[in-house]
Design an enzyme around this catalytic site. Structure first.
Site, short mmCIF file in Angstrom:
data_model
loop_
_atom_site.label_atom_id
_atom_site.label_comp_id
_atom_site.label_asym_id
_atom_site.label_seq_id
_atom_site.Cartn_x
_atom_site.Cartn_y
_atom_site.Cartn_z
CE1 TYR A 1 9.32 50.02 -44.27
CE2 TYR A 1 10.42 50.58 -42.22
CZ TYR A 1 9.62 49.73 -42.95
OH TYR A 1 9.12 48.59 -42.37
CD GLU B 1 6.17 48.11 -44.37
OE1 GLU B 1 7.24 47.84 -43.81
OE2 GLU B 1 5.92 47.77 -45.54
#
Lengths: 289, 383
Positions: free
Chosen positions: B101, B189
């Site tokens: 992530y 993201e």
């Protein structure tokens, strides 16, 4: 004495020639606020309600002994206007403007922190010390000099609760609108610190809403510092769904962060009474004082 | 403003972030044609703006162009989490060794951007934070100084990477920061960022949410919002055009008020008395008669609404303007539904007089009016 503003506050109005700036300059003057000068680039040399207008904050502060500014400049230019006020060493700056981009607000707050300047807002109704000074757009008649310090993230809801506190005969020492944006200057914790030092303030009302974690931080501060004055809170947005902006840019539950439940639980854990309805705030304050 | 995955990926690619090979399709035939040009297997992903589409069946796999066509047919025009799917993204499936992530978002309390990374991607970042907080690296970004490549390298080192892989990961993270800042992102993201068996990285899923208040300096996005589909309902769009803040909810009591906090508190009070709000609607400060009329029209047009509560505390807003707006709507379309009005503040007497003379009862307590409207709906509903 009021905190952040009082009888010694001498303000300039940035964006004084706009509809909002001009209208509220009139109302602030009527309230007795000392408005020294106005600023609108390109309108220098004119007057608004007998207040002299300058092209730059620099000229305004060179010609007048000002220590505060209230900003009505449209969102795309509001950050610039705030930098101008910060550079002129004005110690309290109220940003009324709504819809300032987050990126701009972040830069403004970093500069303000570096200079030690108090920025209230953006997207705030401003600050009022009843009977002393109104640096904002709130309807003056709902406030009376008194003993309750109010810090709030909303506008109209603050007037609703302040009117209740006035009707209960308690009145307000200072009422601060922190602003409805995700990035704001003054927070609950800083307001609490000032209220603690202020002799006129005997109790504090915090009016929060969904989004962010400023309420949780305030609760933590109250618990760990052993806050001495009674604090009553109200949190709006119990019924708000996740991921939806409820009017204010800052009023949004993102994932698991910023729910009313989390804020209410944090306050209760810190011994802060949380009102279920706006009218209960004044009632509980009456019992606690 | 939330961007679709395929829109975000175009931007990520422009900044030099590796993304899987693929294209967007609006018909099943297109999906087949795209697949024929790609290496199979492919992944067919519904382009909707709500989170959690994978669990809701919005992501399918295909081994042949024909299977991709079938998958696209299944997804296109289907409803996933209440949203109609109008396009799918067809991409080569990435073989994966590890899911990471990387994100750039805003930390409200610190008043700055924050870089967040984890070597446990693939699930919601908050889930990672709850389950394995020690696996999250967080770096607050100094607003004056910004994010730098050496800081990105520090993060990559903390995640356990060395050598060329560490340099690659840092470079991707730094590009993510640059695009986040350039696009006024509230959130940018990659989740997951895949680490392939050959040690390369590829952004398998991306999200980009742009600050609505900054759209004026991103004209291309603003135009897309004007013409394209959004996550908003028709009523929400109409409210947006009229400059009103409106959110559709699931109950049957229509709510109008001035000020976001006051309206939220009104919804909460309705629920406290056992009612269910149908919407949030803030007419804002200094609302004119026209704005009030537009607001009332939007709420009355909602078929779920059984009764309406108007809660106005006039500061800048004038009660007589509110009263005039209410009467105008009654004159034009009539009131098919009961309306409870609470009106106090600036020009209160005049507002009351206008409404009372027109036979409309005005209350002065917020709680009384909430109680009253809940009572009306309960009687109407037979409960």
């Amino acid at each position: 004495m009021g905190i952040f503003v009082d009888k010694q506050t001498r303000a300039i109005v940035q964006g004084i020639t706009g509809a909002q700036g001009s209208f509220h300059t009139k109302l602030m003057l009527n309230y007795g606020t000392q408005i020294m000068a106005g600023v609108t680039p390109g309108k220098g040399g004119t007057q608004v309600h007998q207040v002299p207008v300058y092209d730059t904050v620099k000229e305004a502060t060179e010609n007048h002994d000002a220590n505060a500014s209230i900003i009505f400049v449209p969102a795309p230019f509001a950050a610039e206007a705030t930098f101008e006020a910060l550079e002129a060493n004005l110690k309290t700056i109220v940003i009324i403007t709504e819809h300032i981009p987050i990126k701009d607000a972040i830069r403004v707050m970093a500069k303000a922190k570096q200079l030690g300047t108090v920025v209230i807002g953006p997207n705030t109704p401003g600050v009022i010390a009843p009977g002393e000074c109104k640096l904002g757009i709130m309807p003056a008649h709902v406030f009376k000099p008194g003993i309750v310090g109010i810090a709030s993230r909303s506008g109209t809801l603050t007037y609703e609760i302040a009117a209740g506190i006035t009707a209960a005969g308690l009145g307000q020492s200072t009422c601060i609108g922190l602003g409805g944006d995700p990035i704001i200057g003054l927070s609950f914790v800083e307001a609490l610190k000032q209220f603690e030092r202020d002799e006129q303030t005997k109790a504090v009302a915090l009016i929060g809403e969904i989004g962010g974690n400023l309420e949780e931080r305030a609760a933590e501060f109250i618990a760990t510092e052993g806050y001495e004055k009674p604090v009553v809170a109200y949190v709006a947005g119990r019924t708000a769904p996740r991921g939806k902006r409820m009017g204010h840019a800052g009023a949004i539950v993102m994932g698991r962060t910023g729910t009313a439940r989390s804020k209410i639980e944090a306050f209760e854990k810190a011994g802060v009474r949380v009102a279920e309805k706006p009218s209960e705030v004044a009632k509980i304050l009456g019992q606690r004082i | 403003m939330k961007l679709h995955e395929y829109e975000a990926k175009k931007i990520f690619a422009k900044y030099g972030i590796p993304i899987p090979k693929g294209e967007v399709a609006t018909t099943s035939t297109q999906a087949r044609e795209i697949t024929a040009k790609l290496n199979v297997p492919v992944i067919v992903k519904a382009q909707i703006l709500v989170a959690g589409r994978g669990k809701a069946g919005g992501i399918l796999f295909a081994d042949t162009p024909e299977e991709a066509e079938l998958a696209a047919r299944k997804l296109l025009d289907a409803e996933i989490k209440g949203v109609r799917v109008s396009s799918v993204l067809v991409e080569e499936k990435v073989s994966v060794q590890k899911e990471l992530y990387l994100g750039i978002t805003v930390d409200r309390a610190q008043r700055c951007y924050v870089a967040v990374a984890s070597s446990r991607g693939g699930m919601e970042i908050e889930e990672i934070a709850a389950k394995t907080p020690e696996e999250i690296v967080k770096l607050f970004i100094d607003p004056a100084y910004g994010f730098h490549l050496y800081l990105a390298r520090q993060v990559a080192r903390k995640m356990g990477y060395v050598g060329k892989q560490m340099l690659n990961l840092a470079s991707i993270f730094f590009k993510l920061y640059r695009l986040a800042i350039d696009f006024d992102a509230e959130l940018a993201e990659m989740n997951p960022l895949m680490e392939k068996p050959n040690q390369e990285f590829v952004a398998a899923d991306t999200r980009l949410i742009v600050d609505d208040n900054a759209l004026y300096r991103h004209v291309e996005l603003k135009n897309r919002l004007a013409e394209g589909e959004t996550e908003l309902t028709p009523q929400e769009l109409k409210a947006q055009e009229s400059g009103l803040a409106y959110v559709k909810l699931e109950g049957n009591i229509g709510i109008i008020g001035n000020g976001a906090g006051l309206v939220m508190a009104t919804l909460d009070t309705i629920q406290l008395y056992g009612g269910n709000p149908a919407n949030f609607l803030d007419v804002g400060g200094g609302a004119s008669a026209e704005r009030m009329a537009a607001a009332l029209n939007i709420v009355l047009s909602d078929s779920e609404v059984k009764a309406v509560l108007i809660n106005v505390l006039g500061g800048i807003t004038r009660c007589d303007d509110i009263a005039k707006g209410v009467l105008e709507v009654r004159k034009r379309v009539g009131f098919a539904k009961p309306i409870v009005i609470r009106l106090v503040g600036t020009n209160e007497e005049e507002g009351r007089r206008i409404l009372t003379e027109a036979g409309i009862h005005v209350l002065s307590s917020m709680e009384q009016s909430a109680e009253k409207v809940v009572e009306i709906v309960n009687v109407e509903g037979g409960g």
